[in-house]
Each structure stands twice: as structure tokens, then as C-alpha cells.
Design a protein around this motif. Structure first.
Motif, PDB file in Angstrom:
ATOM      1  N   LEU A 147       0.836  -1.208   0.000  1.00  0.00           N
ATOM      2  CA  LEU A 147       0.000   0.000   0.000  1.00  0.00           C
ATOM      3  C   LEU A 147       0.869   1.255   0.000  1.00  0.00           C
ATOM      4  CD1 LEU A 147      -2.978  -0.660   2.461  1.00  0.00           C
ATOM      5  CD2 LEU A 147      -3.090  -0.323  -0.011  1.00  0.00           C
ATOM      6  N   ALA A 148       1.911   1.245   0.823  1.00  0.00           N
ATOM      7  CA  ALA A 148       2.798   2.407   0.907  1.00  0.00           C
ATOM      8  C   ALA A 148       3.511   2.656  -0.417  1.00  0.00           C
ATOM      9  CB  ALA A 148       3.809   2.211   2.032  1.00  0.00           C
ATOM     10  N   ALA A 149       3.749   1.590  -1.184  1.00  0.00           N
ATOM     11  CA  ALA A 149       4.404   1.708  -2.490  1.00  0.00           C
ATOM     12  C   ALA A 149       3.397   1.954  -3.618  1.00  0.00           C
ATOM     13  CB  ALA A 149       5.207   0.442  -2.776  1.00  0.00           C
ATOM     14  N   ARG A 150       2.139   2.206  -3.253  1.00  0.00           N
ATOM     15  CA  ARG A 150       1.056   2.459  -4.220  1.00  0.00           C
ATOM     16  C   ARG A 150       0.800   1.265  -5.140  1.00  0.00           C
ATOM     17  NH1 ARG A 150      -0.486   7.620  -3.735  1.00  0.00           N
ATOM     18  NH2 ARG A 150       0.980   9.140  -2.885  1.00  0.00           N
ATOM     19  N   GLN A 151       1.069   0.084  -4.626  1.00  0.00           N
ATOM     20  CA  GLN A 151       0.751  -1.165  -5.334  1.00  0.00           C
ATOM     21  C   GLN A 151      -0.697  -1.538  -5.027  1.00  0.00           C
ATOM     22  OE1 GLN A 151       2.870  -3.529  -7.151  1.00  0.00           O
ATOM     23  NE2 GLN A 151       0.914  -4.475  -7.584  1.00  0.00           N
ATOM     24  N   LYS A 152      -1.411  -2.017  -6.008  1.00  0.00           N
ATOM     25  CA  LYS A 152      -2.770  -2.495  -5.755  1.00  0.00           C
ATOM     26  C   LYS A 152      -2.681  -3.796  -4.958  1.00  0.00           C
ATOM     27  CE  LYS A 152      -3.780  -2.274 -10.170  1.00  0.00           C
ATOM     28  NZ  LYS A 152      -4.495  -2.366 -11.462  1.00  0.00           N
ATOM     29  N   VAL A 153      -3.380  -3.845  -3.827  1.00  0.00           N
ATOM     30  CA  VAL A 153      -3.290  -5.005  -2.939  1.00  0.00           C
ATOM     31  C   VAL A 153      -4.616  -5.206  -2.216  1.00  0.00           C
ATOM     32  CG1 VAL A 153      -2.316  -3.611  -1.045  1.00  0.00           C
ATOM     33  CG2 VAL A 153      -1.937  -6.081  -1.088  1.00  0.00           C
ATOM     34  N   ALA A 154      -4.949  -6.469  -1.974  1.00  0.00           N
ATOM     35  CA  ALA A 154      -6.167  -6.825  -1.243  1.00  0.00           C
ATOM     36  C   ALA A 154      -5.865  -8.088  -0.441  1.00  0.00           C
ATOM     37  CB  ALA A 154      -7.330  -7.066  -2.212  1.00  0.00           C
ATOM     38  N   THR A 155      -6.735  -8.381   0.501  1.00  0.00           N
ATOM     39  CA  THR A 155      -6.581  -9.577   1.329  1.00  0.00           C
ATOM     40  C   THR A 155      -7.914 -10.302   1.399  1.00  0.00           C
ATOM     41  OG1 THR A 155      -4.859  -8.542   2.675  1.00  0.00           O
ATOM     42  CG2 THR A 155      -5.960 -10.448   3.618  1.00  0.00           C
ATOM     43  N   VAL A 156      -7.880 -11.638   1.282  1.00  0.00           N
ATOM     44  CA  VAL A 156      -9.103 -12.420   1.483  1.00  0.00           C
ATOM     45  C   VAL A 156      -9.539 -12.221   2.929  1.00  0.00           C
ATOM     46  CG1 VAL A 156     -10.129 -14.715   1.451  1.00  0.00           C
ATOM     47  CG2 VAL A 156      -8.394 -14.117  -0.246  1.00  0.00           C
ATOM     48  N   PRO A 157     -10.764 -11.746   3.164  1.00  0.00           N
ATOM     49  CA  PRO A 157     -11.174 -11.440   4.538  1.00  0.00           C
ATOM     50  C   PRO A 157     -11.340 -12.701   5.383  1.00  0.00           C
ATOM     51  CG  PRO A 157     -13.017 -11.160   3.022  1.00  0.00           C
ATOM     52  CD  PRO A 157     -11.807 -11.428   2.176  1.00  0.00           C
ATOM     53  N   PRO A 158     -11.206 -12.566   6.709  1.00  0.00           N
ATOM     54  CA  PRO A 158     -11.382 -13.730   7.584  1.00  0.00           C
ATOM     55  C   PRO A 158     -12.824 -14.206   7.586  1.00  0.00           C
ATOM     56  CG  PRO A 158     -11.122 -11.727   8.878  1.00  0.00           C
ATOM     57  CD  PRO A 158     -10.870 -11.346   7.453  1.00  0.00           C
ATOM     58  N   LEU A 159     -13.000 -15.482   7.864  1.00  0.00           N
ATOM     59  CA  LEU A 159     -14.345 -16.054   7.956  1.00  0.00           C
ATOM     60  C   LEU A 159     -14.907 -15.869   9.356  1.00  0.00           C
ATOM     61  CD1 LEU A 159     -13.979 -19.482   6.088  1.00  0.00           C
ATOM     62  CD2 LEU A 159     -14.824 -17.317   5.190  1.00  0.00           C
ATOM     63  N   ASP A 160     -16.201 -15.595   9.419  1.00  0.00           N
ATOM     64  CA  ASP A 160     -16.885 -15.548  10.718  1.00  0.00           C
ATOM     65  C   ASP A 160     -17.386 -16.929  11.123  1.00  0.00           C
ATOM     66  OD1 ASP A 160     -16.540 -12.777  11.033  1.00  0.00           O
ATOM     67  OD2 ASP A 160     -18.267 -12.391   9.732  1.00  0.00           O
ATOM     68  N   HIS A 161     -17.710 -17.762  10.138  1.00  0.00           N
ATOM     69  CA  HIS A 161     -18.234 -19.107  10.387  1.00  0.00           C
ATOM     70  C   HIS A 161     -17.516 -20.094   9.464  1.00  0.00           C
ATOM     71  CE1 HIS A 161     -21.457 -17.122  12.590  1.00  0.00           C
ATOM     72  NE2 HIS A 161     -21.673 -16.352  11.525  1.00  0.00           N
ATOM     73  N   ASP A 162     -17.694 -21.379   9.764  1.00  0.00           N
ATOM     74  CA  ASP A 162     -17.144 -22.449   8.911  1.00  0.00           C
ATOM     75  C   ASP A 162     -15.646 -22.266   8.675  1.00  0.00           C
ATOM     76  OD1 ASP A 162     -19.699 -23.572   8.602  1.00  0.00           O
ATOM     77  OD2 ASP A 162     -20.130 -22.221   6.935  1.00  0.00           O
ATOM     78  N   LYS A 163     -14.912 -21.927   9.736  1.00  0.00           N
ATOM     79  CA  LYS A 163     -13.495 -21.626   9.588  1.00  0.00           C
ATOM     80  C   LYS A 163     -12.669 -22.820   9.125  1.00  0.00           C
ATOM     81  CE  LYS A 163     -13.299 -17.763  12.842  1.00  0.00           C
ATOM     82  NZ  LYS A 163     -12.661 -16.766  11.983  1.00  0.00           N
ATOM     83  N   LEU A 164     -13.152 -24.046   9.381  1.00  0.00           N
ATOM     84  CA  LEU A 164     -12.423 -25.234   8.943  1.00  0.00           C
ATOM     85  C   LEU A 164     -12.979 -25.820   7.652  1.00  0.00           C
ATOM     86  CD1 LEU A 164     -11.357 -27.400  12.018  1.00  0.00           C
ATOM     87  CD2 LEU A 164      -9.939 -26.142  10.412  1.00  0.00           C
ATOM     88  N   SER A 165     -13.885 -25.104   7.004  1.00  0.00           N
ATOM     89  CA  SER A 165     -14.471 -25.589   5.761  1.00  0.00           C
ATOM     90  C   SER A 165     -13.640 -25.120   4.572  1.00  0.00           C
ATOM     91  CB  SER A 165     -15.913 -25.083   5.617  1.00  0.00           C
ATOM     92  OG  SER A 165     -16.369 -25.267   4.297  1.00  0.00           O
ATOM     93  N   CYS A 166     -13.078 -26.069   3.838  1.00  0.00           N
ATOM     94  CA  CYS A 166     -12.329 -25.707   2.630  1.00  0.00           C
ATOM     95  C   CYS A 166     -13.262 -25.041   1.621  1.00  0.00           C
ATOM     96  CB  CYS A 166     -11.692 -26.956   2.042  1.00  0.00           C
ATOM     97  SG  CYS A 166     -10.645 -26.636   0.605  1.00  0.00           S
ATOM     98  N   ALA A 167     -14.484 -25.554   1.489  1.00  0.00           N
ATOM     99  CA  ALA A 167     -15.434 -24.982   0.527  1.00  0.00           C
ATOM    100  C   ALA A 167     -15.727 -23.518   0.844  1.00  0.00           C
ATOM    101  CB  ALA A 167     -16.726 -25.794   0.524  1.00  0.00           C
ATOM    102  N   ALA A 168     -15.881 -23.191   2.121  1.00  0.00           N
ATOM    103  CA  ALA A 168     -16.142 -21.804   2.507  1.00  0.00           C
ATOM    104  C   ALA A 168     -14.941 -20.917   2.181  1.00  0.00           C
ATOM    105  CB  ALA A 168     -16.472 -21.724   3.993  1.00  0.00           C
ATOM    106  N   ARG A 169     -13.742 -21.453   2.350  1.00  0.00           N
ATOM    107  CA  ARG A 169     -12.538 -20.693   2.016  1.00  0.00           C
ATOM    108  C   ARG A 169     -12.439 -20.446   0.508  1.00  0.00           C
ATOM    109  NH1 ARG A 169      -9.484 -18.797   6.596  1.00  0.00           N
ATOM    110  NH2 ARG A 169     -10.116 -20.120   8.322  1.00  0.00           N
ATOM    111  N   LEU A 170     -12.854 -21.426  -0.282  1.00  0.00           N
ATOM    112  CA  LEU A 170     -12.823 -21.256  -1.731  1.00  0.00           C
ATOM    113  C   LEU A 170     -13.806 -20.186  -2.180  1.00  0.00           C
ATOM    114  CD1 LEU A 170     -12.474 -24.916  -3.070  1.00  0.00           C
ATOM    115  CD2 LEU A 170     -10.731 -23.341  -2.239  1.00  0.00           C
ATOM    116  N   VAL A 171     -14.986 -20.167  -1.555  1.00  0.00           N
ATOM    117  CA  VAL A 171     -15.979 -19.131  -1.870  1.00  0.00           C
ATOM    118  C   VAL A 171     -15.419 -17.749  -1.520  1.00  0.00           C
ATOM    119  CG1 VAL A 171     -18.236 -18.201  -1.218  1.00  0.00           C
ATOM    120  CG2 VAL A 171     -17.976 -20.649  -1.684  1.00  0.00           C
ATOM    121  N   ALA A 172     -14.745 -17.648  -0.366  1.00  0.00           N
ATOM    122  CA  ALA A 172     -14.167 -16.359   0.040  1.00  0.00           C
ATOM    123  C   ALA A 172     -13.101 -15.898  -0.948  1.00  0.00           C
ATOM    124  CB  ALA A 172     -13.586 -16.477   1.450  1.00  0.00           C
ATOM    125  N   LEU A 173     -12.278 -16.839  -1.424  1.00  0.00           N
ATOM    126  CA  LEU A 173     -11.258 -16.489  -2.423  1.00  0.00           C
ATOM    127  C   LEU A 173     -11.922 -16.078  -3.733  1.00  0.00           C
ATOM    128  CD1 LEU A 173      -8.422 -16.218  -3.514  1.00  0.00           C
ATOM    129  CD2 LEU A 173      -8.304 -18.712  -3.726  1.00  0.00           C
TER     130      LEU A 173
END
Length: 198
Positions: free
Chosen positions: A32-58
Motif C-alpha cells: 500500500l505504501a508503495a502504491r501497489q494495488k493489494v487486497a486480502t481475502v477477509p477472515p471467515l466468521d463461520h465455517d473456519k475449517l471448511s475448505c469450501a467456505a474458504r474457496l468461496v471467500a477467495l
């Protein structure tokens, strides 16, 4: 050296999501400081151990970004990216993900140290088996010689199966705050190398 600003860097954390002193969190701020476009996959509120939920978030994070994306994955975040590539990449524009940095992948097929999910939880969450097909975009796998979550030999085997360039980081543990990281300056150089390969 930072990647070209025409690509967005998307951070894919592991199961612990966002850790304040983690190199991925610090990399986000540096970009961000270098003015590079950057984002982060947000944390899950539920289903934290679900691979499928992580794929949807990505998926959601990728669809919110215009233009090409470089993934920056750590630990179980590597497994999220690999499962995503097998299951969901075919439905994505083929020039969307132009590369991925896969840092110290967690070997979810071998017993993990105390405090991490057990095999039964990982199987029920859809994490196993680890996909072994070649990945459809350029990747660099950065592996540690003394990672408690994956032996170097297992990480090297993943790199071979996925068609990744293997980078030997030496003895850096799991490349996390518990191992003394903090910043990981080498990440930006590897990202720039990935983008040049594309």
C-alpha cells in the motif's frame, strides 16, 4: 523490487487468518505504501475449517478485483489456492490469476503439531487429499528446511507435482512470528520474478 502496478496482489492467509506481525500483514502495508494495488481475502466468521467456505471467500475476493491478480499464499492458504485452482479456476477468466507465491505450505496429510486441526477435522472439512495436478498458472513454492508443518522433502514433492519453481529458504521454521518473522523482504522479489515469468 515490487511487481508491476498493473497487477493486484491478493493475500491468501492460512487458517489463523490475520496475524498482526505476520509477514503477509506487513507485506500488505508495504505494498500500500508503495502504491501497489493489494487486497486480502477477509477472515471467515463461520465455517473456519471448511475448505469450501474458504474457496468461496477467495472467489469473492478475486471477482471484486479488476484486472490480473498475483496470489500470495502462506501455510493452509497454499492449500486453499491449490484446491481453488482445481475446482474453480476453469470458470474464471484465464488471464485473471497470472501467478502465485506459495510460501511454506502446510502438509495437511501428515500429523500436525498440537494446536492445529487433526486429520478427521481436515477430512470432514474437505481439505484432503491434497491436489497434485499441475497448476494452471506460474507458481513459486518457497520451502523451509525445518518447517514443523511440512518437511522440505514433502514441500519439494508438492512443487514437482504442481509444476512450481522451488525456492529453498533455508531454516526459517514456518516463516511466521513464532519462527522470528516478522517482515519477509524476499517476498516482493519473488512476486516480481513471478510477474516477469507471466
Amino acid at each position: 523490487m515490487f511487481p508491476s502496478p498493473n497487477a493486484t496482489v491478493l493475500i491468501v492467509p492460512g487458517l489463523r487468518d490475520h496475524v498482526v506481525r505476520h509477514w503477509q500483514t506487513l507485506l500488505h502495508a508495504d505494498l500500500l505504501a508503495a502504491r501497489q494495488k493489494v487486497a486480502t481475502v477477509p477472515p471467515l466468521d463461520h465455517d473456519k475449517l471448511s475448505c469450501a467456505a474458504r474457496l468461496v471467500a477467495l472467489d469473492k475476493a478475486l471477482l471484486a478485483i479488476d484486472g490480473p491478480v498475483l496470489l500470495v499464499c502462506h501455510s493452509a492458504g497454499v492449500m486453499i489456492a491449490v484446491h481453488w485452482a482445481r475446482q474453480r479456476y476453469p470458470g474464471m477468466p484465464q488471464d485473471k490469476v497470472i501467478g502465485a507465491l506459495l510460501a511454506t505450505p502446510a502438509d495437511l496429510e501428515t500429523p500436525l503439531p498440537a494446536g492445529y486441526p487433526d486429520r478427521v477435522s481436515l477430512e470432514s472439512g474437505g481439505w484432503l487429499p491434497i491436489p497434485r495436478e499441475p497448476l494452471p498458472f506460474p507458481t513459486i513454492l518457497a520451502a523451509s528446511r525445518n518447517d514443523p508443518l511440512a518437511s522440505y522433502e514433502r514441500a519439494a514433492g508438492m512443487a514437482r507435482d504442481w509444476g512450481s519453481e522451488l525456492v529453498d529458504l533455508g531454516k526459517v521454521g514456518h516463516l511466521n512470528p513464532a519462527a522470528g518473522f516478522g517482515p519477509w523482504p524476499g517476498a516482493t522479489n519473488l512476486l516480481a520474478r513471478l510477474q516477469r515469468r507471466h
